[in-house]
Scaffold this motif. Sequence first.
Motif, mmCIF file in Angstrom:
data_model
loop_
_atom_site.group_PDB
_atom_site.id
_atom_site.type_symbol
_atom_site.label_atom_id
_atom_site.label_comp_id
_atom_site.label_asym_id
_atom_site.label_seq_id
_atom_site.Cartn_x
_atom_site.Cartn_y
_atom_site.Cartn_z
ATOM 1 N N UNK A 83 0.860 -1.181 0.000
ATOM 2 C CA UNK A 83 0.000 0.000 0.000
ATOM 3 C C UNK A 83 0.901 1.236 0.000
ATOM 4 N N UNK A 84 0.721 2.108 -1.003
ATOM 5 C CA UNK A 84 1.591 3.267 -1.174
ATOM 6 C C UNK A 84 0.740 4.523 -1.362
ATOM 7 N N UNK A 85 1.260 5.664 -0.955
ATOM 8 C CA UNK A 85 0.546 6.928 -1.119
ATOM 9 C C UNK A 85 0.674 7.411 -2.561
ATOM 10 N N UNK A 86 -0.483 7.782 -3.137
ATOM 11 C CA UNK A 86 -0.479 8.238 -4.512
ATOM 12 C C UNK A 86 -0.918 9.684 -4.653
ATOM 13 N N UNK B 10 -1.264 3.389 -19.611
ATOM 14 C CA UNK B 10 -2.192 3.147 -18.503
ATOM 15 C C UNK B 10 -1.998 4.180 -17.400
ATOM 16 N N UNK B 11 -0.740 4.453 -17.050
ATOM 17 C CA UNK B 11 -0.459 5.436 -16.004
ATOM 18 C C UNK B 11 -0.962 6.820 -16.378
ATOM 19 N N UNK B 12 -0.765 7.216 -17.629
ATOM 20 C CA UNK B 12 -1.226 8.527 -18.085
ATOM 21 C C UNK B 12 -2.750 8.619 -18.029
ATOM 22 N N UNK C 37 2.106 7.343 -10.649
ATOM 23 C CA UNK C 37 1.004 7.716 -9.766
ATOM 24 C C UNK C 37 1.462 7.988 -8.336
ATOM 25 N N UNK C 38 2.742 7.803 -8.045
ATOM 26 C CA UNK C 38 3.248 7.990 -6.683
ATOM 27 C C UNK C 38 3.178 9.450 -6.248
#
Length: 439
Positions: free
Chosen positions: A271-274, A371-373, A403-404
């Motif tokens: 789980x990471x902050x985006x 996908x990220x864009x 997305x980070x």
Amino acid sequence: MNKIMFKKGIQTKLEKYVRRYFEEHPDIKLVTVAGSVGKTSTKLAIATILSQKYRVRLHEGNHNTHLSAPLAILGINFPGNPRNFWQWHKVFKAARKRIKSPAGSEPEVIIQELGTDHPGDIAQFGAYLFADISIITSVTPEHMEFFGTIDAVAQEELDAATYAKIAILNQDDINGEFLKYLRNSNFSTYSSNGGANYNFIPNDFSLLEGFGGKIQTPEFGEIPVRAKVFGEHSLRPITGAVAVAIKLGLNPQEIINGLASLKPVPGRMNFMRGLEDSVLIDDTYNSSPAALTAAIQTLYALSAPSKIAVIGSMNELGESSAMEHQRIGEMLDGVELSWVVTVGEQANKYLAPAARLRGCQVYEAKNAIDAGMFVRKIMEKGALILLKGSQGDVYLEEATKMLLRNQEDEKWLVRQDENWKKVKHDFFASFAEIAEDEV
């Protein structure tokens, strides 16, 4: 000497060195880890807990082939150029030195993954390895172009128990019908759902602290534990690791201390902050039907203003690929999910249409960068975003990177060394070349 004979000669020599190593160091305990999925997470959990009591050796990557596994056991680096005879000459010299090393300088426990691509691979490991404990994490579709049927996979993976004094099996991810292929009567089971010899019973969960609960054991009754992992399926490697630790003589306090020191494994349900106060579930190390199903169930179980599933193709499924991708698409819920983003030929071709029939908004991305864009454009504040992908030609960690919230967190992503960066640079550059050709 042709390439195949050269490789076979190297392999035979390495196996001989491993046999001699264990003959010279008979007190070293060997734990092998086999299974379709979950091997690396289980191996690392075992190592973390056992380190409370023993000197442990393992390779933190997936060095589990017939060439790399012997080197991992001996604690010798894989040569940078495996086609160079002189580099192997240095490896052999290091192996002979390791065999003669004093006992006090060697580990007390070695933990080794066993990988299999073809029927008979496990038996080949068994020709020179006999483990004190073999833990088998799962039987799910893998390398189906070679195995053909799930029963063939089961026979192969459960064969690891044949070459061990004690077998420990994941009851949740091994169908009970497959136990007919088990050729070791000295076995125990573990589960995160109950009903096994060793069970994780969760009491509470938080995004900051993970799961709290207890592990039921035959030896000590209930052991209270807290484990900073996410997703119910992530409890299984921990439970299996506890079973191994108890078999090797650890007491409850040592187990509790080991679990407290567990750290997130890159690319495995982190789980990471985006951006936009989002939470990213980075599960990009690899993908399979069982692991993807579990990740989606975790996404459904959590609350968030909106949820996005970014799903890459699952590799190595052979003739079952279309069916398995379609089945995953049929799991996706257009009410539960704001968007489904697919990446890769198989996901776009089979998973995406099935998800649309379930009422999902679907975007078929050209690659992980695309996908990220796209997700950056459509994500809402506080969104929960699952990114689940495979290694070959998917690389969804690059979408996660985009997305980070803090770029410093890139260190927690998979495949970020220079070799992988080169592979991925060339892969994504090929899309630019295709686009130019089309213009």
